[in-house]
Design an enzyme around this catalytic site. Structure first.
Site, PDB file in Angstrom:
ATOM      1  N   GLU A  59     -48.652  22.317 -32.381  1.00  0.00           N
ATOM      2  CA  GLU A  59     -49.325  23.007 -31.280  1.00  0.00           C
ATOM      3  C   GLU A  59     -49.681  24.421 -31.747  1.00  0.00           C
ATOM      4  O   GLU A  59     -48.834  25.319 -31.743  1.00  0.00           O
ATOM      5  CB  GLU A  59     -48.420  23.062 -30.043  1.00  0.00           C
ATOM      6  CG  GLU A  59     -49.171  23.585 -28.838  1.00  0.00           C
ATOM      7  CD  GLU A  59     -48.274  24.047 -27.698  1.00  0.00           C
ATOM      8  OE1 GLU A  59     -47.042  24.138 -27.870  1.00  0.00           O
ATOM      9  OE2 GLU A  59     -48.829  24.349 -26.629  1.00  0.00           O
ATOM     10  N   ASP A 116     -43.851  21.362 -30.972  1.00  0.00           N
ATOM     11  CA  ASP A 116     -44.130  22.210 -29.803  1.00  0.00           C
ATOM     12  C   ASP A 116     -44.120  23.690 -30.168  1.00  0.00           C
ATOM     13  O   ASP A 116     -43.264  24.146 -30.934  1.00  0.00           O
ATOM     14  CB  ASP A 116     -43.035  21.937 -28.767  1.00  0.00           C
ATOM     15  CG  ASP A 116     -43.093  22.901 -27.614  1.00  0.00           C
ATOM     16  OD1 ASP A 116     -44.051  22.811 -26.834  1.00  0.00           O
ATOM     17  OD2 ASP A 116     -42.185  23.755 -27.502  1.00  0.00           O
ATOM     18  N   ASP A 163     -42.153  14.749 -28.910  1.00  0.00           N
ATOM     19  CA  ASP A 163     -42.242  16.204 -28.885  1.00  0.00           C
ATOM     20  C   ASP A 163     -41.031  16.758 -29.614  1.00  0.00           C
ATOM     21  O   ASP A 163     -39.889  16.392 -29.284  1.00  0.00           O
ATOM     22  CB  ASP A 163     -42.209  16.681 -27.424  1.00  0.00           C
ATOM     23  CG  ASP A 163     -43.373  17.578 -27.071  1.00  0.00           C
ATOM     24  OD1 ASP A 163     -43.405  18.710 -27.591  1.00  0.00           O
ATOM     25  OD2 ASP A 163     -44.228  17.149 -26.289  1.00  0.00           O
ATOM     26  N   HIS A 193     -50.766  18.319 -20.713  1.00  0.00           N
ATOM     27  CA  HIS A 193     -49.948  18.746 -19.572  1.00  0.00           C
ATOM     28  C   HIS A 193     -50.006  20.246 -19.327  1.00  0.00           C
ATOM     29  O   HIS A 193     -49.366  20.732 -18.392  1.00  0.00           O
ATOM     30  CB  HIS A 193     -48.511  18.296 -19.833  1.00  0.00           C
ATOM     31  CG  HIS A 193     -47.923  18.984 -21.040  1.00  0.00           C
ATOM     32  ND1 HIS A 193     -48.421  18.812 -22.318  1.00  0.00           N
ATOM     33  CD2 HIS A 193     -46.913  19.871 -21.159  1.00  0.00           C
ATOM     34  CE1 HIS A 193     -47.729  19.549 -23.154  1.00  0.00           C
ATOM     35  NE2 HIS A 193     -46.813  20.202 -22.483  1.00  0.00           N
ATOM     36  N   ASP A 194     -50.690  20.975 -20.169  1.00  0.00           N
ATOM     37  CA  ASP A 194     -50.793  22.427 -19.991  1.00  0.00           C
ATOM     38  C   ASP A 194     -52.155  22.861 -19.461  1.00  0.00           C
ATOM     39  O   ASP A 194     -52.387  24.060 -19.275  1.00  0.00           O
ATOM     40  CB  ASP A 194     -50.545  23.136 -21.340  1.00  0.00           C
ATOM     41  CG  ASP A 194     -49.115  22.983 -21.818  1.00  0.00           C
ATOM     42  OD1 ASP A 194     -48.208  22.908 -20.964  1.00  0.00           O
ATOM     43  OD2 ASP A 194     -48.905  22.924 -23.050  1.00  0.00           O
TER      44      ASP A 194
END
Ligand code: BGC
Length: 540
Positions: free
Chosen positions: A276, A205, A103, A338-339
């Site tokens: 992202e 990210d 990340d 994870h979101d």
């Protein structure tokens, strides 16, 4: 294994996301660590059979947003390991012929980062302009109406220097001012640092938030209906985010990243970046590849995450992406991260298998989220157990339920941490039944289904790089498509209903795998799918 010579590793790979805090604790603090990832590498490469690991943040962080608020971009959080552990992890990943993507957090720092501490010291600070500072309006209110994605104003008042600073997420994550050339140089240098260490690529990210309107104009209210495949973001949806993200100047930043990444690429190690980007208009989404395919290698395609689980919608997502991909560009699909809520909780356990068959057989790079191979479901937390800042603002949007510890076995704490240790989030109470060890022993388990499917994918050029074509004659409730090369013709048929459906195919064939894991028979032109069944079949 079939290695299509004209495909790069990231086009061929199945990427597996490890959220390190929740994967494996080895130092008994209830937080997963890099040593834990090392310990589980054989699971990833041998048992499961994925090709690349995406490691979510492992940098020093006060944990206002669990690793995404960073105080040192070039170090490892001591609770998770050291740079030496990281180097060993990378070596061991490469030794298993896997790749490592990390990340890269580019849009903000922690408010405890030395740059921000220096920046907020005074208006004259050498680092003042490294962040987004602005004066209050004459009535003392924030400079404009921009919101934090987690709720409330995105502006935080600093009483000492009497200005506001902007944060797209928590107030502990001040946004960097990417219009300052020093910031740009310092952040590119972060990428350089990890490229030098040998990482294969980055998940960039919050890439979409990197640059905003320099005039700080107010966002207009949002009157448009939410795109079908975008999930609700609460208060944040009340505005059209015209000015606080996705500024056209971000493309120049992505080109700069691409030049840097390309300068480290070799034929043996092509480097890679995926951004992202939450954009649900296909034409807009496709722009993030760059006009000359000279920006990040791919923008994440999140459309399957929010899509209502209906065959027509899923088909329109796939055809939408296929139709929008610029010439020479490569696509991707995601079902969880994870979101987001856990896949099996969003669409049910039976359909989670159908969805996984879809993910791993479409044309494009799939990203899998840890635990989805077991059908892990959302954890249920008491209000006191909520850790996620978003969940604290609005429990309905909280992400802790999808971040509970990985379930390895039936021992106390599911093998994630020792019995006497309290894990940072509660282990899902279903772990005695749902865990890696139990599912390995059960021939028809979700895990064995995923393992078998991954092996089929590794050995099939059609699945890795064949063409995609919708099978038009699929009956109601069913979505089916061809994946083909000159020598291999496959059909994927997915039954979204709890009723039997039957498909007419152009020739006879053989079932290679069923989501039910109980058939491999030949069939004549008719393929009958049972309730909630998906099949991958070879024609001919
Ligand atoms: C990450 C989230 C994080 C947010 C703000 C996102 O893009 O995926 O997990 O909360 O950035 O830090």
């Amino acid at each position: 294994m079939v290695n299509a010579p004209d495909q790069l590793w990231w086009q061929r790979a199945v990427i597996y996301q490890v959220y390190p805090r929740s994967f494996q604790d080895t130092n008994h603090d209830g937080i997963g660590d890099l040593e834990g990832v090392l310990r589980r590498l054989d699971y990833l490469s041998e048992t499961l059979g994925v090709d690349a690991v995406w490691l979510s943040p492992f940098y020093p962080s006060p944990d206002a947003d669990f690793g995404y608020d960073i105080t040192d971009f070039k170090a490892v959080d001591p609770r998770l390991g050291t740079l030496e552990t990281f180097d060993r992890l990378l070596r061991e990943i490469h030794a298993r012929h896997m790749r490592l993507i990390i990340d890269l957090v580019v849009t903000y720092t922690s408010d405890q980062h030395p740059w921000f501490i220096e920046s907020r010291r005074s208006r004259q600070s050498a680092k003042r302009d490294w962040f987004m500072w602005a004066d209050a309006k004459p009535d003392g209110s924030p400079p404009n109406n921009w919101l934090s994605a987690f709720g409330g104003s995105g502006w935080e008042w600093d009483a000492q220097t009497e200005q506001y600073y902007y944060h797209s997420f928590t107030k502990h994550q001040p946004d960097l001012n990417w219009r300052n050339p020093e910031v740009r140089e310092a952040m590119l240098d972060v990428a350089r640092f990890w490229l030098e260490r040998g990482v294969d690529g980055f998940r960039v990210d919050a890439a979409h938030w990197i640059l905003k309107d320099p005039e700080l104009r107010d966002n207009p209210p949002n009157t448009a209906p939410r795109p079908l495949v975008a999930r609700s973001l609460g208060e944040y949806d009340s505005q059209l985010h015209l000015y606080d993200k996705g500024h056209p100047d971000c493309h120049e930043v992505f080109r700069a990243y691409r030049r840097l990444i390309d300068s480290y690429s070799t034929p043996e190690q092509p480097r890679f970046a995926i951004g992202e980007i939450h954009v649900f208009d296909w034409q807009e989404w496709a722009k993030y590849y760059g006009v000359q395919l000279d920006e990040l290698h791919m923008p994440f395609n999140f459309a399957l995450v929010g899509a209502p689980w209906q065959p027509e919608v899923v088909r329109s997502v796939v055809e939408g992406m296929e139709g929008a991909l610029p010439h020479g560009a490569w696509g991707n699909y995601v079902l969880g991260n994870h979101d987001e809520a856990r896949l099996a909780s969003r669409i049910g356990e039976a359909q989670a298998r159908v969805a996984t068959l879809l993910l791993l057989t479409l044309r494009g790079t799939p990203t899998m989220y840890y635990g989805d191979e077991l059908g892990m479901v959302n954890g249920v937390l008491t209000p006191e157990q909520i850790r996620d800042p978003w969940g604290k603002n609005d429990p309905a949007l909280g992400r802790d339920p999808a971040r509970t510890p990985m379930q390895w076995d039936a021992s106390p704490n599911a093998g994630f941490c020792a019995e006497h240790v309290t894990p940072w989030l509660p282990v899902n109470p279903d772990y005695p039944m749902r865990n890696v060890a139990t599912q390995l022993a059960e021939p028809r388990s979700m895990l064995n289904f995923v393992r078998h499917l991954l092996r089929l994918r590794q050995n099939s050029r059609a699945l890795q790089q064949g063409t995609y074509r919708t099978l038009e004659s699929a009956p109601q409730g069913c979505y089916a498509y061809y994946r083909s090369t000159e020598s291999e013709r496959l059909v994927v048929a997915l039954n979204f209903t709890d009723q039997e459906v039957s498909l007419h195919l152009p020739s006879s064939g053989r079932v290679l795998i069923s989501t039910h894991m109980d058939r491999n028979e030949r069939f004549e032109r008719e393929l009958v799918l049972r309730a909630d069944e998906g099949c991958l079949v070879a024609l001919g």
